[in-house]
Write a protein that holds these residues in place. Sequence first.
Motif, PDB file in Angstrom:
ATOM      1  N   GLY A 163       0.779  -1.234   0.000  1.00 14.37           N
ATOM      2  CA  GLY A 163       0.000   0.000   0.000  1.00 14.37           C
ATOM      3  C   GLY A 163       0.812   1.286   0.000  1.00 14.37           C
ATOM      4  O   GLY A 163       0.263   2.360   0.278  1.00 14.37           O
ATOM      5  N   GLY A 164       2.096   1.204  -0.294  1.00 14.44           N
ATOM      6  CA  GLY A 164       2.911   2.418  -0.275  1.00 14.44           C
ATOM      7  C   GLY A 164       3.158   2.972   1.109  1.00 14.44           C
ATOM      8  O   GLY A 164       3.601   4.118   1.258  1.00 14.44           O
ATOM      9  N   ALA A 165       2.869   2.151   2.140  1.00 17.97           N
ATOM     10  CA  ALA A 165       3.041   2.621   3.518  1.00 17.97           C
ATOM     11  C   ALA A 165       4.522   2.700   3.885  1.00 17.97           C
ATOM     12  O   ALA A 165       5.325   1.869   3.451  1.00 17.97           O
ATOM     13  CB  ALA A 165       2.311   1.696   4.488  1.00 17.97           C
ATOM     14  N   ASN A 166       4.873   3.693   4.678  1.00 16.52           N
ATOM     15  CA  ASN A 166       6.252   3.858   5.125  1.00 16.52           C
ATOM     16  C   ASN A 166       6.548   2.965   6.323  1.00 16.52           C
ATOM     17  O   ASN A 166       5.776   2.918   7.288  1.00 16.52           O
ATOM     18  CB  ASN A 166       6.527   5.306   5.534  1.00 16.52           C
ATOM     19  CG  ASN A 166       6.567   6.243   4.359  1.00 16.52           C
ATOM     20  OD1 ASN A 166       5.763   7.168   4.263  1.00 16.52           O
ATOM     21  ND2 ASN A 166       7.511   6.034   3.462  1.00 16.52           N
ATOM     22  N   THR A 167       7.654   2.239   6.261  1.00 20.82           N
ATOM     23  CA  THR A 167       8.151   1.439   7.384  1.00 20.82           C
ATOM     24  C   THR A 167       9.665   1.546   7.409  1.00 20.82           C
ATOM     25  O   THR A 167      10.295   1.830   6.383  1.00 20.82           O
ATOM     26  CB  THR A 167       7.750  -0.043   7.242  1.00 20.82           C
ATOM     27  OG1 THR A 167       8.282  -0.548   6.005  1.00 20.82           O
ATOM     28  CG2 THR A 167       6.235  -0.226   7.256  1.00 20.82           C
ATOM     29  N   VAL A 168      10.243   1.327   8.577  1.00 20.88           N
ATOM     30  CA  VAL A 168      11.701   1.259   8.670  1.00 20.88           C
ATOM     31  C   VAL A 168      12.135  -0.083   8.106  1.00 20.88           C
ATOM     32  O   VAL A 168      11.654  -1.137   8.542  1.00 20.88           O
ATOM     33  CB  VAL A 168      12.175   1.433  10.122  1.00 20.88           C
ATOM     34  CG1 VAL A 168      13.695   1.289  10.215  1.00 20.88           C
ATOM     35  CG2 VAL A 168      11.736   2.788  10.666  1.00 20.88           C
ATOM     36  N   ALA A 169      13.016  -0.079   7.132  1.00 17.80           N
ATOM     37  CA  ALA A 169      13.422  -1.301   6.440  1.00 17.80           C
ATOM     38  C   ALA A 169      14.172  -2.245   7.373  1.00 17.80           C
ATOM     39  O   ALA A 169      14.848  -1.803   8.315  1.00 17.80           O
ATOM     40  CB  ALA A 169      14.301  -0.942   5.243  1.00 17.80           C
ATOM     41  N   PRO A 170      14.055  -3.554   7.141  1.00 20.06           N
ATOM     42  CA  PRO A 170      14.822  -4.528   7.928  1.00 20.06           C
ATOM     43  C   PRO A 170      16.320  -4.234   7.847  1.00 20.06           C
ATOM     44  O   PRO A 170      16.842  -3.886   6.788  1.00 20.06           O
ATOM     45  CB  PRO A 170      14.482  -5.864   7.262  1.00 20.06           C
ATOM     46  CG  PRO A 170      13.166  -5.636   6.579  1.00 20.06           C
ATOM     47  CD  PRO A 170      13.185  -4.211   6.138  1.00 20.06           C
ATOM     48  N   GLY A 171      17.002  -4.386   8.974  1.00 25.71           N
ATOM     49  CA  GLY A 171      18.430  -4.094   9.025  1.00 25.71           C
ATOM     50  C   GLY A 171      18.739  -2.704   9.536  1.00 25.71           C
ATOM     51  O   GLY A 171      19.894  -2.371   9.808  1.00 25.71           O
ATOM     52  N   TYR A 172      17.702  -1.861   9.653  1.00 28.50           N
ATOM     53  CA  TYR A 172      17.868  -0.509  10.191  1.00 28.50           C
ATOM     54  C   TYR A 172      17.104  -0.389  11.500  1.00 28.50           C
ATOM     55  O   TYR A 172      16.015  -0.954  11.650  1.00 28.50           O
ATOM     56  CB  TYR A 172      17.350   0.545   9.211  1.00 28.50           C
ATOM     57  CG  TYR A 172      18.162   0.663   7.945  1.00 28.50           C
ATOM     58  CD1 TYR A 172      19.292   1.469   7.894  1.00 28.50           C
ATOM     59  CD2 TYR A 172      17.784  -0.033   6.787  1.00 28.50           C
ATOM     60  CE1 TYR A 172      20.040   1.576   6.727  1.00 28.50           C
ATOM     61  CE2 TYR A 172      18.521   0.081   5.620  1.00 28.50           C
ATOM     62  CZ  TYR A 172      19.650   0.884   5.606  1.00 28.50           C
ATOM     63  OH  TYR A 172      20.390   0.986   4.453  1.00 28.50           O
ATOM     64  N   THR A 173      17.649   0.345  12.440  1.00 31.41           N
ATOM     65  CA  THR A 173      16.961   0.586  13.710  1.00 31.41           C
ATOM     66  C   THR A 173      15.979   1.741  13.559  1.00 31.41           C
ATOM     67  O   THR A 173      16.046   2.513  12.593  1.00 31.41           O
ATOM     68  CB  THR A 173      17.964   0.922  14.822  1.00 31.41           C
ATOM     69  OG1 THR A 173      18.611   2.171  14.495  1.00 31.41           O
ATOM     70  CG2 THR A 173      19.024  -0.173  14.948  1.00 31.41           C
ATOM     71  N   LYS A 174      15.093   1.843  14.534  1.00 32.71           N
ATOM     72  CA  LYS A 174      14.167   2.982  14.521  1.00 32.71           C
ATOM     73  C   LYS A 174      14.932   4.295  14.637  1.00 32.71           C
ATOM     74  O   LYS A 174      14.528   5.305  14.069  1.00 32.71           O
ATOM     75  CB  LYS A 174      13.150   2.841  15.650  1.00 32.71           C
ATOM     76  CG  LYS A 174      12.101   1.758  15.404  1.00 32.71           C
ATOM     77  CD  LYS A 174      11.110   1.700  16.552  1.00 32.71           C
ATOM     78  CE  LYS A 174       9.958   0.745  16.246  1.00 32.71           C
ATOM     79  NZ  LYS A 174      10.389  -0.628  15.971  1.00 32.71           N
ATOM     80  N   GLY A 175      16.041   4.283  15.368  1.00 30.69           N
ATOM     81  CA  GLY A 175      16.868   5.478  15.472  1.00 30.69           C
ATOM     82  C   GLY A 175      17.443   5.893  14.129  1.00 30.69           C
ATOM     83  O   GLY A 175      17.509   7.083  13.800  1.00 30.69           O
ATOM     84  N   SER A 176      17.862   4.894  13.340  1.00 33.45           N
ATOM     85  CA  SER A 176      18.377   5.199  12.004  1.00 33.45           C
ATOM     86  C   SER A 176      17.285   5.793  11.122  1.00 33.45           C
ATOM     87  O   SER A 176      17.512   6.761  10.386  1.00 33.45           O
ATOM     88  CB  SER A 176      18.932   3.934  11.348  1.00 33.45           C
ATOM     89  OG  SER A 176      20.000   3.396  12.095  1.00 33.45           O
ATOM     90  N   GLY A 177      16.101   5.200  11.204  1.00 34.62           N
ATOM     91  CA  GLY A 177      14.982   5.725  10.429  1.00 34.62           C
ATOM     92  C   GLY A 177      14.616   7.143  10.852  1.00 34.62           C
ATOM     93  O   GLY A 177      14.344   8.002  10.012  1.00 34.62           O
ATOM     94  N   LEU A 178      14.634   7.382  12.165  1.00 32.88           N
ATOM     95  CA  LEU A 178      14.326   8.722  12.674  1.00 32.88           C
ATOM     96  C   LEU A 178      15.347   9.740  12.173  1.00 32.88           C
ATOM     97  O   LEU A 178      14.985  10.831  11.726  1.00 32.88           O
ATOM     98  CB  LEU A 178      14.298   8.700  14.203  1.00 32.88           C
ATOM     99  CG  LEU A 178      13.946  10.022  14.898  1.00 32.88           C
ATOM    100  CD1 LEU A 178      12.525  10.444  14.564  1.00 32.88           C
ATOM    101  CD2 LEU A 178      14.122   9.889  16.413  1.00 32.88           C
ATOM    102  N   GLY A 179      16.619   9.359  12.235  1.00 34.06           N
ATOM    103  CA  GLY A 179      17.668  10.263  11.753  1.00 34.06           C
ATOM    104  C   GLY A 179      17.523  10.570  10.277  1.00 34.06           C
ATOM    105  O   GLY A 179      17.707  11.713   9.845  1.00 34.06           O
TER     106      GLY A 179
END
Length: 286
Positions: A163-179
């Motif tokens: 559905g085009g939804a945004n998620t943090v990709a596997p292998g990345y932490t939530k902190g990495s996604g936030l940054g």
Amino acid sequence: MEGREEDVRVGANKFPERQPIGTSAQSDKDYKEPPPAPLFEPGELASWSFWRAGIAEFIATFLFLYITVLTVMGVKRSPNMCASVGIQGIAWAFGGMIFALVYCTAGISGGHINPAVTFGLFLARKLSLTRAVYYIVMQCLGAICGAGVVKGFQPKQYQALGGGANTVAPGYTKGSGLGAEIIGTFVLVYTVFSATDAKRNARDSHVPILAPLPIGFAVFLVHLATIPITGTGINPARSLGAAIIFNKDNAWDDHWVFWVGPFIGAALAALYHVIVIRAIPFKSRS
């Protein structure tokens, strides 16, 4: 003797006194800082231009989600990246739509199409709280409707392909996604401030015409960099619309990242623009 004096005067005319450049050349005659927008402006509610601007934001965000999510769906359903437009095509879809929509709506609503942009401009006192809240609500509604129309065209594929939804990709932490979201949104909002700076508009007549181009290009570049990390949010309305219509647990697990990150990035860009870029220089008076 009189001839020499005349030659000196002619020479002075040939080589006039050097003019100041840069900040020192910007006198009060060239530009006058507009007053900051009031926090609340009740009179706006009685103006048709206020309601028209919100409708423009709704339609623009609707079209933005419709085109971009359809592009993502097309890439996801392809057997491989080479059989589709790939990440570059997705980035072009997002950047190109922002370029077109900002061009179309800039004279009506300012062409925000993004709650983070609206938030950053609000912090810089470019618009009132009343208008900022109204814009954000209309942007989110437009995004939900845009994603909903895409799902209506292909409900099974929409759910199966994320559905085009945004998620943090596997292998990345939530902190990495936030940054990634903070820095990506900073790039976008910083570009918005620079491209729409009224002081530059007064000095360089080409700036208002070209403003949508650097904004769209910034969106394109940020998508190239961060699609592998978060799918690239940098727009809370875009993330919310896709998440609500997709409505799966994985879309909500990291959803806070796509609100907190863009709002922090927008706030940092606003502070940088107001405190550093547009700081009033100290002048010594003789």
